[in-house]
Design a protein around this motif. Structure first.
Motif, PDB file in Angstrom:
ATOM      1  N   MET B   1      -3.840  23.678 -38.940  1.00 15.64           N
ATOM      2  CA  MET B   1      -4.053  24.213 -39.633  1.00 15.64           C
ATOM      3  C   MET B   1      -1.920  24.284 -39.448  1.00 15.64           C
ATOM      4  SD  MET B   1      -6.018  25.044 -41.870  1.00 15.64           S
ATOM      5  CE  MET B   1      -5.368  26.708 -42.914  1.00 15.64           C
ATOM      6  N   TYR B   3       0.364  22.822 -41.555  1.00 14.15           N
ATOM      7  CA  TYR B   3       0.076  21.430 -43.523  1.00 14.15           C
ATOM      8  C   TYR B   3       1.251  22.764 -43.646  1.00 14.15           C
ATOM      9  CZ  TYR B   3      -0.399  18.266 -47.003  1.00 14.15           C
ATOM     10  OH  TYR B   3      -0.293  17.207 -47.543  1.00 14.15           O
ATOM     11  N   PHE B   5       2.921  23.090 -47.769  1.00 12.03           N
ATOM     12  CA  PHE B   5       2.766  22.627 -48.696  1.00 12.03           C
ATOM     13  C   PHE B   5       3.863  22.590 -49.514  1.00 12.03           C
ATOM     14  CE2 PHE B   5      -2.006  24.653 -48.031  1.00 12.03           C
ATOM     15  CZ  PHE B   5      -2.624  23.384 -48.563  1.00 12.03           C
ATOM     16  N   HIS B 187      -1.232  14.111 -51.425  1.00 11.13           N
ATOM     17  CA  HIS B 187      -2.698  14.227 -51.878  1.00 11.13           C
ATOM     18  C   HIS B 187      -2.798  15.412 -51.943  1.00 11.13           C
ATOM     19  CE1 HIS B 187      -2.520   9.821 -50.093  1.00 11.13           C
ATOM     20  NE2 HIS B 187      -2.875   9.376 -51.002  1.00 11.13           N
ATOM     21  N   ILE B 188      -2.895  15.739 -50.944  1.00 11.93           N
ATOM     22  CA  ILE B 188      -3.120  17.875 -51.407  1.00 11.93           C
ATOM     23  C   ILE B 188      -2.873  17.935 -53.278  1.00 11.93           C
ATOM     24  CG2 ILE B 188      -3.966  19.539 -50.470  1.00 11.93           C
ATOM     25  CD1 ILE B 188      -4.131  18.404 -48.061  1.00 11.93           C
ATOM     26  N   PHE B 191      -3.232  16.335 -56.276  1.00 14.16           N
ATOM     27  CA  PHE B 191      -4.839  16.574 -56.053  1.00 14.16           C
ATOM     28  C   PHE B 191      -5.461  18.254 -56.838  1.00 14.16           C
ATOM     29  CE2 PHE B 191      -5.246  12.297 -54.821  1.00 14.16           C
ATOM     30  CZ  PHE B 191      -6.626  11.414 -56.558  1.00 14.16           C
ATOM     31  N   THR B 192      -4.571  19.235 -56.673  1.00 15.16           N
ATOM     32  CA  THR B 192      -4.828  20.548 -56.976  1.00 15.16           C
ATOM     33  C   THR B 192      -3.505  20.937 -58.298  1.00 15.16           C
ATOM     34  OG1 THR B 192      -4.212  20.862 -54.528  1.00 15.16           O
ATOM     35  CG2 THR B 192      -4.171  22.900 -55.684  1.00 15.16           C
ATOM     36  N   VAL B 194      -3.801  18.341 -60.458  1.00 17.12           N
ATOM     37  CA  VAL B 194      -4.446  17.054 -61.428  1.00 17.12           C
ATOM     38  C   VAL B 194      -5.618  18.264 -61.481  1.00 17.12           C
ATOM     39  CG1 VAL B 194      -6.100  15.008 -61.146  1.00 17.12           C
ATOM     40  CG2 VAL B 194      -3.645  15.421 -60.989  1.00 17.12           C
TER      41      VAL B 194
END
Lengths: 235, 224
Positions: B1, B3, B5, B187-188, B191-192, B194
């Protein structure tokens, strides 16, 4: 068209056919396990949504939020989201697992609407009677609601599953070895697009059509007595 | 964990996403109207047509509802050039979705057609309605009331379905997101965001369609 006829013998080689059959198996497996898991989880979501009183409020909100959120995101985007989330937080997860997770999330959201529709078709008085008889919530659900609502749930559930056979084609986008992916590969190997995608469409049809006929038959079989009862009595 | 944001980079690209969303909406609306016309035709063939016409319409519907829309578009995109038809990717997607939508909407419209009972028309005739008055005051309101909720619902489903245009390199919302994400590797977050845009778009669509239905056809459509 000449290209199609010329390539046909090579295309129908045993190896190719075996690969296509394997890919079909993958599509069916994704459909059945995804839908099965989805309906199981959906049952829990609906149970949460039906929790009564003030203490049940957070559960209800959570259930509604889950369903409304995932019913409004395209399946493709859900797949990407699951892929990237899992890729970021879990090392070395298999793509099939990713696809299955995405499918389960999606099918849970839709299946819970189907199950809720079925549960709501049970007359309120039945539930009141069960409460009066001191049934617990769980007992009411298992002994009163489910036996009466499964004929309402089953036909749309089968219809949903038919739709799912087709929806799994989007999972090919993240590289899961299923029918659409195999079709793309064959096309990349130089086989004619007409031939490859015509065949793939036919194979999807072969999987989907019997299921949809089964769904129509179930609907006719299970729903008919309810509507026809008064008519029958009149005659 | 471990990452972190970072949504800032994504929000900076919102105008591009907005363009993508507009293209999504365009594809959705175009294929919906195309599909509605096709569906109307097919439903009319299926209900009022004679033997061969009915069989043809029916096999079209059965075939297109039992194969994935993606495969249909793949067929148009990779198959048609071989017989000399060269369409752009957007055209292929719109035509594919139109054919697919037409097949589904035909079933919905057929249900609308057969829901008008002969007795209603007889009643209208007894009251001295002219033919156009029958259509205007009896048939159309009845059909609209029956099929409107299903159509509105299908529009939302179709809006979600337009995301598959990204597979064919169309820069609609999902495609645009994928492009930008391959730019900045977010990407994360991308797409969240989107997903949020899709929720917002479809929610606005359902809400306005429900209000329109209530105003125009007195349909009590469910929003949730």
């Amino acid at each position: 068209m000449d290209r199609v006829i010329e390539q046909l013998p090579r295309f129908l080689s045993p190896l190719n056919l075996w690969f296509l059959a394997e890919a079909m198996g993958m599509t069916l497996a994704l459909t059945f396990f995804g839908c099965g898991l989805g309906f199981l989880l959906a049952f829990i979501v609906v149970y949460m949504r039906l929790s009564p009183g003030w203490w049940g409020l957070p559960w209800r909100v959570l259930a509604i939020l889950f369903v409304e959120t995932f019913r409004r995101i395209p399946f493709l985007v859900i797949t990407y989201l699951v892929l990237f989330f899992i890729a970021a937080f879990v090392k070395g997860a298999s793509l099939v697992l990713v696809a299955l997770t995405a499918i389960s999330i999606y099918s849970t959201a839709y299946a819970s609407e189907i199950i809720r529709g079925g549960f709501e078709s049970v007359p309120r008085q039945q539930i009141e009677a069960a409460t009066a008889m001191n049934f617990s919530r769980w007992q009411t659900l298992i002994k009163v609601i489910v036996p009466q609502s499964w004929p309402v749930i089953l036909p749309p559930a089968v219809v949903f599953m038919v739709a799912f056979v087709k929806d799994t084609s989007l999972v090919s986008q993240i590289g899961v070895f299923e029918l659409t992916f195999r079709g793309k590969e064959l096309n990349n190997q130089g086989f004619s697009g007409l031939l490859v995608f015509g065949t793939v469409a036919l194979l999807y049809f072969v999987m989907s059509y019997p299921l949809s006929r089964f769904g129509a038959w179930l609907e006719h079989r299970l729903a008919a007595p309810r509507h026809q009862k008064p008519e029958r009595e009149l005659r | 964990m471990n990452y972190t944001f970072q949504f800032g980079v994504v929000f900076a690209r919102l105008p591009e996403l907005w363009q993508g969303a507009l293209l999504s909406l365009e594809i959705g609306v175009l294929s919906f109207w195309g599909g509605a016309l096709l569906g109307l035709l097919l439903a009319a063939f299926k209900v009022y047509g004679s033997g061969v016409v009915r069989w043809l319409a029916n096999s079209f519907i059965v075939f297109f509802t039992n194969t994935p829309a993606v495969i249909q578009i793949y067929f148009l995109y990779y198959g048609l050039p071989e017989i000399g038809v060269l369409w752009s990717n957007v055209t292929c997607v719109i035509v594919g979705l139109t054919l697919n939508t037409g097949a589904y909407l035909a079933e919905i419209m057929r249900a609308g057609f057969i829901s008008v009972h002969r007795t209603e028309l007889e009643a209208a005739e007894t009251l001295g309605f002219a033919r156009w008055q029958q259509i205007r005051h009896v048939i159309l309101p009845h059909i609209a009331k029956v099929i409107y909720p299903a159509l509105a619902n299908y529009f939302v489903v179709l809006m979600l379905g337009t995301s598959m245009a990204s597979i064919f390199g169309v820069n609609e919302l999902t495609g645009q997101a994928y492009n930008i994400a391959s730019d900045n590797y977010r990407h994360i977050e991308m797409f969240t965001v989107v997903a949020g845009i899709y929720i917002l778009l479809t929610f606005i669509a359902s809400l306005s369609l429900a209000f329109f239905g209530r105003w125009a056809f007195r349909v009590r459509a469910r929003i949730f």
